[in-house]
Design a protein around this motif. Sequence first.
Motif, mmCIF file in Angstrom:
data_model
loop_
_atom_site.group_PDB
_atom_site.id
_atom_site.type_symbol
_atom_site.label_atom_id
_atom_site.label_comp_id
_atom_site.label_asym_id
_atom_site.label_seq_id
_atom_site.Cartn_x
_atom_site.Cartn_y
_atom_site.Cartn_z
ATOM 1 N N ALA A 1 0.810 -1.208 0.000
ATOM 2 C CA ALA A 1 0.000 0.000 0.000
ATOM 3 C C ALA A 1 0.848 1.265 0.000
ATOM 4 C CB ALA A 1 -0.935 0.010 1.214
ATOM 5 N N HIS A 2 2.145 1.112 0.255
ATOM 6 C CA HIS A 2 3.038 2.271 0.353
ATOM 7 C C HIS A 2 3.821 2.523 -0.934
ATOM 8 C CE1 HIS A 2 2.729 3.065 4.772
ATOM 9 N NE2 HIS A 2 2.259 1.823 4.733
ATOM 10 N N THR B 1 4.411 3.930 -4.536
ATOM 11 C CA THR B 1 3.836 5.117 -5.154
ATOM 12 C C THR B 1 4.072 5.134 -6.658
ATOM 13 O OG1 THR B 1 5.853 6.439 -4.924
ATOM 14 C CG2 THR B 1 4.333 6.407 -3.030
ATOM 15 N N ASN C 1 -0.897 -0.703 -4.495
ATOM 16 C CA ASN C 1 -1.675 0.495 -4.790
ATOM 17 C C ASN C 1 -2.112 0.465 -6.256
ATOM 18 O OD1 ASN C 1 -2.590 3.071 -5.333
ATOM 19 N ND2 ASN C 1 -0.804 4.118 -4.511
ATOM 20 N N THR D 1 -10.941 -3.823 -8.817
ATOM 21 C CA THR D 1 -11.042 -2.414 -8.481
ATOM 22 C C THR D 1 -11.600 -1.684 -9.685
ATOM 23 O OG1 THR D 1 -9.808 -0.513 -7.599
ATOM 24 C CG2 THR D 1 -8.719 -1.807 -9.295
#
Length: 306
Positions: A113-114, A116, A140, A166
């Motif tokens: 999740a970190h 980028t 992500n 998603t």
Amino acid sequence: MEITVLGGYGVGKTMYLERYPESGETVTGGEYRKGPGGKASNQAIQIRRLGVAANLITAVGTDSGAALGHDLWLAEGVNTDGVVVVDAPTMVGFICVDSNGDNRIAIAPGALAHMTVANVESLYPVIDRSAALVVSFELNPLVGFEAIRHARQQGITTVCNPAPATEIPADVLSCIDYLVPNLFEATQIVQALGADLREPADIARYLLGRGVGAVIITLGANGVYLDSGLGGAFLPAVPAKKVVDTTGAGDSFVGALASALVQGAQLPEAVSHAMRVAAVTVEGAEVVPSLPYAESLMEKSGIGYD
């Protein structure tokens, strides 16, 4: 020839049970195992075991789970130039497998999740040397979206395994050459776009209309629904000799599909090959030990792709 795989790595903690507990119930008699997992890591290992060079892009922490991954990738020959280290725990997945081999999975994403968009932009050289990019969404999703956009700009074949499902932006959908969801994921994707569709044929036509090149919906024991814009078709499943654990079937399928495509297979042939490889995978317990090598496939069942 290389394939870059972008997505999740983590430690899988698996409980084998006779049956799943009901709400509020405790069941005993299970068998516990722990090992490396994550969709992108599994797919990269499957690609490498089928004889194609694989690059992995994912995120890990500085813990024992990360060390386990690096040892595995070194042993398997998976290139780790794209593995990013962040200040967060390595992903953990909790898996329950019942006596029929069916599985349920919950994930604590941690490091994933970190990651980028800036991280993936720095890794464009890894993507650019590849014949294909395979993307899933355990990290992500914005990172995956940006990687797909970039790959399309570079003329690189894009394979998207949208798991977990998603909402995919319209411009990203039009950059996907091969979209490979299961039926649950496919339904969620079109619902997020405002379409209440349930049947594979309807879902595939809708997604093709949104610019996807080809839709391959996996249906478990019912096979695959395939539509590349020339008319859809159901392809029957390849039966396994014995179903032990279905956890790695999807990752094995995607890895085998991408491997066959970059080696020149036409799509129906690549899908049939991927189903045969996945059928061998579900015959073993745990994911990584069950992912087959090209040599063992030939020895076991004559499965191969030239």
